[in-house]
Design a protein around this motif. Structure first.
Motif, PDB file in Angstrom:
ATOM      1  N   TRP A  19      -0.258   8.674  -0.024  1.00  0.00           N
ATOM      2  CA  TRP A  19      -1.216   8.395   1.052  1.00  0.00           C
ATOM      3  C   TRP A  19      -0.489   7.921   2.317  1.00  0.00           C
ATOM      4  O   TRP A  19      -0.794   8.362   3.419  1.00  0.00           O
ATOM      5  CB  TRP A  19      -2.239   7.356   0.612  1.00  0.00           C
ATOM      6  N   ARG A  20       0.477   7.037   2.150  1.00  0.00           N
ATOM      7  CA  ARG A  20       1.211   6.524   3.310  1.00  0.00           C
ATOM      8  C   ARG A  20       2.059   7.620   3.947  1.00  0.00           C
ATOM      9  O   ARG A  20       2.230   7.647   5.161  1.00  0.00           O
ATOM     10  CB  ARG A  20       2.071   5.332   2.901  1.00  0.00           C
ATOM     11  N   ARG A  21       2.569   8.517   3.138  1.00  0.00           N
ATOM     12  CA  ARG A  21       3.340   9.640   3.676  1.00  0.00           C
ATOM     13  C   ARG A  21       2.448  10.561   4.505  1.00  0.00           C
ATOM     14  O   ARG A  21       2.872  11.070   5.548  1.00  0.00           O
ATOM     15  CB  ARG A  21       3.970  10.422   2.522  1.00  0.00           C
ATOM     16  N   ASP A  22       1.220  10.769   4.037  1.00  0.00           N
ATOM     17  CA  ASP A  22       0.298  11.676   4.734  1.00  0.00           C
ATOM     18  C   ASP A  22      -0.458  10.999   5.871  1.00  0.00           C
ATOM     19  O   ASP A  22      -1.087  11.690   6.681  1.00  0.00           O
ATOM     20  CB  ASP A  22      -0.708  12.263   3.738  1.00  0.00           C
ATOM     21  N   ASN A  23      -0.440   9.661   5.931  1.00  0.00           N
ATOM     22  CA  ASN A  23      -1.171   8.920   6.964  1.00  0.00           C
ATOM     23  C   ASN A  23      -0.260   7.864   7.585  1.00  0.00           C
ATOM     24  O   ASN A  23      -0.509   6.652   7.457  1.00  0.00           O
ATOM     25  CB  ASN A  23      -2.417   8.254   6.363  1.00  0.00           C
ATOM     26  N   PRO A  24       0.789   8.284   8.266  1.00  0.00           N
ATOM     27  CA  PRO A  24       1.740   7.312   8.826  1.00  0.00           C
ATOM     28  C   PRO A  24       1.137   6.528   9.983  1.00  0.00           C
ATOM     29  O   PRO A  24       0.273   7.028  10.704  1.00  0.00           O
ATOM     30  CB  PRO A  24       2.900   8.193   9.296  1.00  0.00           C
ATOM     31  N   SER A  25       1.614   5.310  10.160  1.00  0.00           N
ATOM     32  CA  SER A  25       1.217   4.497  11.301  1.00  0.00           C
ATOM     33  C   SER A  25       1.923   5.035  12.541  1.00  0.00           C
ATOM     34  O   SER A  25       2.875   5.816  12.441  1.00  0.00           O
ATOM     35  CB  SER A  25       1.622   3.041  11.065  1.00  0.00           C
ATOM     36  N   PRO A  26       1.469   4.646  13.763  1.00  0.00           N
ATOM     37  CA  PRO A  26       2.169   5.097  14.976  1.00  0.00           C
ATOM     38  C   PRO A  26       3.663   4.789  14.957  1.00  0.00           C
ATOM     39  O   PRO A  26       4.479   5.614  15.365  1.00  0.00           O
ATOM     40  CB  PRO A  26       1.442   4.340  16.087  1.00  0.00           C
TER      41      PRO A  26
END
Length: 242
Positions: free
Chosen positions: A186-193
């Protein structure tokens, strides 16, 4: 998995342990079948964690359920919250994107039919999936090809006599490992700015810095060259005027 593939033992059959040993390479299957969670909000409900047992004595199955189910039910939302994974908890996630299911299955390998595994031994599979309404009722493999989703699993055989550990510990541990896989995906597909910038790499960051520097230089030149407002025609009060 070997426990599922090996046929029941028959009278006079002596090669079954060797056949099962040859198939042990199929055990320990672990990996993502699908991972595309871009923009997905995970949805949790009371059915998000499920545990099933086969061929276990009723008393052992009841005890195992109490040692596995509450732990995974608590840890799933807690781990998502700690990792900053966007999720929601609802009375029901039926028909919603991001429907999340952690499934555990355990089967007792009766030594009368499954030889050479270290009695008592159990086969188990632990998998987690995130699906959309089109695949919400599908099996773990059926999630593949969905518009958005995630699917990962682990299957193995656990011998309590050889490891000295109850199978409940192994199952809970792999359930938590599946959660970590989901979080990482999930973090890989939804990175922070900040993560998006960090992923650009040195060359891209250098080019970005050059563009920003050029823009700032051009802005400074424009400010210096901009015509100043004329003061002609303005009335000035003489000095000393009250």
């Amino acid at each position: 998995m070997c426990a599922r593939l090996c046929p029941p033992a028959r009278r006079g059959l002596r090669l079954l342990p060797l056949a099962c040993a040859a198939l042990l390479g199929l055990a320990g299957a672990h990996g993502e079948q699908l991972s595309d969670l871009r923009g997905t909000t995970l949805c949790l409900d009371p059915a998000s964690v499920g545990v099933t047992f086969e061929e276990l004595a009723p008393a052992r199955a009841a005890r195992a359920r109490q040692e596995i189910l509450p732990v995974l039910q608590r840890e799933l939302p807690a781990s998502l919250s700690r990792a900053g994974v966007r999720h929601e908890v609802r009375p029901s996630c039926a028909g919603r994107d991001g429907l999340t299911r952690l499934e555990v299955g355990v089967r007792f390998l009766d030594p009368r039919h499954y030889l050479g595994f270290g009695d008592p031994a159990y086969s188990y599979d632990v998998g987690i999936r995130v699906s959309n309404p089109a695949s919400a009722g599908a099996s773990m493999a059926g999630v593949v090809g969905a518009r958005r989703g995630f699917s990962s699993g682990w299957a193995d055989i656990h011998s309590e006599s050889r490891t000295g550990r109850p199978f409940e510990e192994a199952v809970v541990g792999w359930g938590e490992e599946q959660m970590r896989d989901l979080i990482a995906a999930w973090r890989r597909d939804n990175p922070s700015p900040a993560e998006r910038v960090a992923r650009l790499g040195p060359l891209a960051l250098g080019l970005l810095g050059l563009l920003v520097g050029t823009a700032l230089t051009g802005l400074g030149w424009w400010v210096r060259r901009r015509p100043r407002p004329s003061t002609a025609g303005r009335s000035r009060r003489p000095r000393g005027a009250g």
